[in-house]
Scaffold this active site. Structure first.
Site, short mmCIF file in Angstrom:
data_model
loop_
_atom_site.label_atom_id
_atom_site.label_comp_id
_atom_site.label_asym_id
_atom_site.label_seq_id
_atom_site.Cartn_x
_atom_site.Cartn_y
_atom_site.Cartn_z
N SER A 68 52.49 -45.93 0.30
CA SER A 68 52.91 -44.41 -0.22
C SER A 68 53.44 -43.55 0.60
CB SER A 68 51.58 -43.98 -1.07
OG SER A 68 51.41 -44.98 -2.13
N GLN A 92 36.58 -55.33 -39.74
CA GLN A 92 37.03 -53.91 -39.57
C GLN A 92 36.96 -53.54 -37.78
OE1 GLN A 92 34.78 -50.32 -40.47
NE2 GLN A 92 36.33 -49.92 -42.11
N GLU A 137 55.41 -48.80 -7.25
CA GLU A 137 56.00 -47.65 -7.42
C GLU A 137 55.29 -46.48 -7.37
OE1 GLU A 137 59.20 -47.86 -7.24
OE2 GLU A 137 59.72 -49.84 -8.05
#
Length: 395
Positions: free
Chosen positions: A138, A291, A375
């Site tokens: 980075s 559910q 990225e």
């Protein structure tokens, strides 16, 4: 909703051209690409050349290249639209198209640039980006690869990491420092697909996922590159005097495309889980009738749609020329974390079967996990966002 029907384009983004592009990419992804991915991903094999050739004939390597240069003449929106559809089948297919789109064409000679743009548009000029290093991810300010002038050439030496497609590529864009010059520069290292230039060694990195495109650790030892191989703005096309703006736009675009890829992977998990809940029977009825499981699936689907709407909004902002560094970081953060969580929940809803390689949800989870890292990690996106809100923390 069937996978082939899929999500459609609502107003204000819907146009006949975009709808046709989306449908074309979706059919290819599900009918052609997904069976290949299901077969080859467990083998950790690369995307076959014939599949790449078909993608080239569809024009997806040149989505953002102007029509006069052989491309589709689209924008970031169209690029992300296709990326989601391809990622729904195989994340690597949505990533390989980013290795074209004009990458490696920003050479000085105008005629040569036009030639490379045309090749890029048809998928005959697919590259690799050698930016990161073991001590510079980075923080690209830590790049230590250096080019030393030797007559009409540079001799480039250094250690690069996370270079996807390096061996199969037609070229490698190398980020480096040029001795005696300030800042970072990029050099275009041309090569034959399947081979490496003298002085370059490549070691495959053994990843847990993201198969289909081999990632390499590269060592460059006095690699000879012509001085004329200097390219602008990380090798992407750029107007004169707009290098920094083009770099920032490129980073933002990569984040938005990553969000689209993450949405595609998460959507795959939702669609596969929907089918599984209808097919799997326990206690005498399909588990989709319980559910708790229904509500989990509903929440997963809502989160995917939320992230899709946001990446389309930011892509439209980019195409309109609006500044969107914060929004690009936000959508990358939101969509990729969503994908990691939704694919993990898909495994849970598959029960023990989700923890096998008999179902593709384990692949979606492995691939989605990476989107939170490449990225720019989620933490880097949080740093960008908070710096824009509060100002940078002084050292």
């Amino acid at each position: 909703m069937s996978a082939l029907a899929g999500p459609t384009l609502p107003a204000p983004w819907s146009t006949p051209e975009r709808t046709a592009l989306q449908v074309e990419a979706r059919r290819f992804a599900l009918d052609r690409l997904k069976p290949v991915a299901d077969e080859l991903d467990p083998q950790r094999a690369d995307i076959p050349a014939d599949v790449l050739g078909e993608m080239g004939r569809h024009g997806w390597f040149g989505i953002m290249i102007p029509a006069e240069d052989g491309g589709l003449g689209g924008g970031v929106f169209e690029y992300c639209l296709v990326s989601e559809e391809l990622a729904r089948a195989w994340l690597s297919a949505a990533s390989i198209i980013a290795r074209a789109q004009g990458l490696g064409t920003a050479v000085g000679d105008p005629q040569r640039r036009r030639e490379l743009l045309a090749r890029s548009a048809r998928g005959a000029w697919i590259g690799a980006a050698a930016f990161s290093e073991p001590d510079a991810g980075s923080d690209l300010g830590g790049v230590a690869t250096t080019a030393v002038r030797d007559g009409e050439d540079y001799l480039v030496s250094g250690h690069k990491r996370w270079c996807g497609n390096a061996v199969a590529a037609d070229f490698i864009v190398v980020l480096c420092r040029i001795e005696g010059e300030p800042g970072l520069r990029t050099l275009l290292l041309e090569k034959k697909p399947g081979e490496l230039p003298p002085g370059v060694t490549a070691t495959p990195i053994d990843k847990i996922g993201y198969h289909g495109m081999t990632t390499y650790d590269l060592v460059l030892d006095r690699v000879r590159v012509p001085v004329s191989a200097r390219v602008e703005a990380f090798g992407m096309p750029v107007a004169r005097g707009e290098g920094f703006a083009a770099l920032e736009r490129g980073l933002n675009m990569a984040r938005v495309q990553t969000a689209a890829r993450a949405v595609g992977v998460a959507r795959a998990a939702v669609e596969d889980t929907t089918a599984y809940l209808q097919q799997r029977v326990q206690f005498g009825r399909p588990i989709g009738e319980f559910q708790a499981l229904r509500f989990d699936l509903a929440t997963m689907a809502a989160r995917v749609d939320q992230a899709r709407a946001y990446y389309r909004q930011v892509a439209a902002m980019m195409d309109a020329g609006e500044p969107c560094e914060t929004e690009a970081a936000m959508v990358k953060l939101l969509a990729t974390e969503m994908a990691a969580e939704v694919t993990a929940q898909a495994i849970q809803l598959h029960g023990g079967n989700g923890y096998t390689t008999e179902h593709q949800v384990e692949r979606y989870w492995r691939d989605a996990r990476l989107t939170t890292i490449f990225e720019g990690t989620s933490q880097i996106q949080q740093l960008i966002i908070s710096d824009r809100m509060l100002g940078r923390v002084r050292s």
